[in-house]
Design an enzyme around this catalytic site. Structure first.
Site, short mmCIF file in Angstrom:
data_model
loop_
_atom_site.label_atom_id
_atom_site.label_comp_id
_atom_site.label_asym_id
_atom_site.label_seq_id
_atom_site.Cartn_x
_atom_site.Cartn_y
_atom_site.Cartn_z
N PRO A 147 56.03 34.07 34.83
CA PRO A 147 55.81 33.02 33.52
C PRO A 147 54.46 33.93 33.01
O PRO A 147 53.59 34.14 33.70
CB PRO A 147 55.40 31.86 33.82
CG PRO A 147 55.64 31.95 35.40
CD PRO A 147 56.03 33.03 35.89
N VAL A 148 54.39 33.74 31.54
CA VAL A 148 53.39 34.33 30.97
C VAL A 148 52.32 33.36 30.93
O VAL A 148 52.32 32.21 30.59
CB VAL A 148 53.82 34.64 29.36
CG1 VAL A 148 52.78 35.44 28.67
CG2 VAL A 148 54.63 35.94 29.55
N ASP A 202 42.89 40.92 38.87
CA ASP A 202 44.57 40.91 38.75
C ASP A 202 45.18 42.30 39.10
O ASP A 202 46.21 42.32 39.71
CB ASP A 202 44.89 40.63 36.96
CG ASP A 202 44.65 39.12 37.09
OD1 ASP A 202 44.13 38.40 37.84
OD2 ASP A 202 45.41 38.38 36.34
N GLY A 251 48.43 32.22 34.93
CA GLY A 251 47.51 32.70 36.21
C GLY A 251 48.55 33.26 37.15
O GLY A 251 47.97 33.35 38.36
N LEU A 252 49.73 33.80 37.10
CA LEU A 252 50.54 34.61 38.03
C LEU A 252 50.45 35.99 37.72
O LEU A 252 51.08 36.85 38.06
CB LEU A 252 51.92 34.13 38.02
CG LEU A 252 52.05 32.72 38.91
CD1 LEU A 252 53.61 32.39 38.74
CD2 LEU A 252 51.61 32.94 40.22
N GLY A 253 49.43 36.54 36.78
CA GLY A 253 49.32 38.03 36.69
C GLY A 253 50.37 38.73 36.05
O GLY A 253 50.63 39.95 36.12
N SER A 254 50.89 38.14 34.96
CA SER A 254 52.20 38.67 34.39
C SER A 254 51.64 39.97 33.67
O SER A 254 52.34 40.94 33.58
CB SER A 254 52.71 37.84 33.36
OG SER A 254 52.53 37.72 31.94
N ALA A 260 48.94 41.86 33.98
CA ALA A 260 48.69 43.11 34.88
C ALA A 260 49.93 43.44 35.53
O ALA A 260 50.02 44.76 35.73
CB ALA A 260 47.78 42.43 36.02
N ALA A 261 50.90 42.75 35.74
CA ALA A 261 52.11 43.19 36.60
C ALA A 261 52.86 44.25 35.54
O ALA A 261 53.39 44.93 36.23
CB ALA A 261 52.83 42.13 37.04
O1 PMV Z 1 44.76 35.76 35.01
P1 PMV Z 1 44.60 34.53 35.54
O2 PMV Z 1 44.68 33.39 34.83
O3 PMV Z 1 44.91 34.40 36.93
O4 PMV Z 1 42.81 34.47 36.07
C1 PMV Z 1 41.74 35.33 35.74
C2 PMV Z 1 40.80 34.93 36.68
C3 PMV Z 1 39.40 34.79 36.08
O5 PMV Z 1 38.35 34.78 37.23
C4 PMV Z 1 39.54 33.36 35.23
C5 PMV Z 1 39.26 35.70 35.14
C6 PMV Z 1 39.06 37.04 35.68
O6 PMV Z 1 39.01 37.98 34.80
O7 PMV Z 1 38.63 37.27 36.78
#
Ligand code: PMV
Length: 318
Positions: A106-107, A157, A110-113, A115-116
């Site tokens: 999911p976009v 990420d 916080g699951l790194g979409s 970056a993946a």
């Molecule tokens: O990409 P996310 O939403 O899992 O979170 C990034 C984590 C933060 O520490 C909030 C930002 C970062 O760049 O590390």
């Protein structure tokens, strides 16, 4: 040409990691981004990401579009196909390529979409032009793209997604792969609310700028929690991570990055018998995590669903 990259979740240290404190994150292989590149008879570099309704030729995308930015690392000038990076000419005539991107991550949750997708794209493109890249190179390239998504990303990420291993991460330092003493189980719960990390990171920055002494102390506390968590994971005392998660959640609430929906899932998980729980990632929406014994996982996941989780994932860290 195909490549895939897993999702990720942060266990400890989000936000403070942007300010140089350590954080821990693990890959989540139950979800992934996939990229498939094929040659085609029509000219141009075509990108298809049906999930976001994108079907476009590279040159029609703005230069700061993250997908276009990844591709331009391999095709730096417009209308240059084959890529100037290509070592051996492709056995082909006129024409172009089609890049199909699919993802079960999911976009903005916080699951790194982001970056993946970047990592899968970089791997597929590098193998297409016969330019193998090391993991360090893949991660560094994906970090450049993360800047377009986030503004000031810590780099956690792209690191965990590239290496697909649990990591202990400090911004700017060589990556440290976590040795997991004894496997443990995490339940991930999704609020279903997408919340841009860029905004919560910017809000924490405003707090920090208004009172650096106070927030440096809070970030230090988070850093201490992440250090303790590392020791407990490595020595196999994972049961003790629960209390550390609870403490980390309190500090994230203080940073104003939790939300009523996240708090509700966190307390539902604890009530159902989780050893600890916290929000994860940028916050304000997205996902939270709960530490469970394997026999409790299903019951905790069910309670989180009853408390409003749109989806849950049970994952083993080993
Ligand atoms: O990409 P996310 O939403 O899992 O979170 C990034 C984590 C933060 O520490 C909030 C930002 C970062 O760049 O590390």
């Amino acid at each position: 040409m195909k490549a895939s990259a897993p999702g990720k979740i942060i266990l400890f240290g989000e936000h403070a990691v942007v300010y140089g404190r350590p954080a821990l994150a693990i890959p989540v292989t139950q979800v992934h981004a996939d990229v498939e590149i094929s040659e085609s008879s029509r000219a141009g570099i075509w990108i298809h990401a049906s999930a976001i309704g994108l079907h476009a030729e590279l040159n029609s995308l703005p230069s700061d579009h993250p997908l276009a930015a990844v591709i331009r690392k391999f095709f730096p000038r417009p209308n240059t196909f084959p890529s100037p990076l290509l070592r051996d000419p492709l056995p082909r005539g006129e024409g172009g390529i089609e890049i199909k991107i699919t993802s079960t991550i999911p976009v903005a949750s916080g699951l790194g979409s982001g970056a993946a997708v970047s990592v899968a794209m970089i791997r597929a493109l590098s193998s297409m032009v016969h330019r193998p890249l090391s993991d360090d190179q893949v991660s560094a390239m994906a970090y450049e793209i993360e800047k377009l998504h986030h503004g000031t990303p810590s780099g956690i990420d792209n690191t965990v997604v590239t290496y697909a291993k649990p990591v202990y991460f400090i911004k700017g330092q060589p990556i440290e792969i976590l040795k997991v003493g004894k496997p443990f189980t995490i339940v991930i719960g999704d609020t279903g609310i997408s919340a841009p990390t860029k905004e919560s990171v910017a809000d924490v920055r405003k707090l920090w700028e208004a009172d650096k002494t106070k927030w440096e102390k809070v970030f230090d506390e988070v850093g201490e929690i992440a250090k303790k968590a590392k020791e407990k994971i490595e020595s196999g005392r994972w049961e003790e991570l629960g209390e550390l998660m609870n403490q980390n959640h309190v500090l994230l609430k203080e940073m104003t990055v939790s939300s009523p929906e996240l708090d509700k899932l966190v307390s539902a998980a604890r009530k159902a018998g989780a050893l600890g729980a916290k929000m994860s990632g940028g916050g304000r929406g997205g996902n939270m995590i709960a530490l469970v014994t394997p026999d409790m996982a299903e019951a905790v996941a069910r309670s989180m669903k009853e408390a409003g989780a749109k989806n849950t994932i049970v994952t083993n860290v080993s």
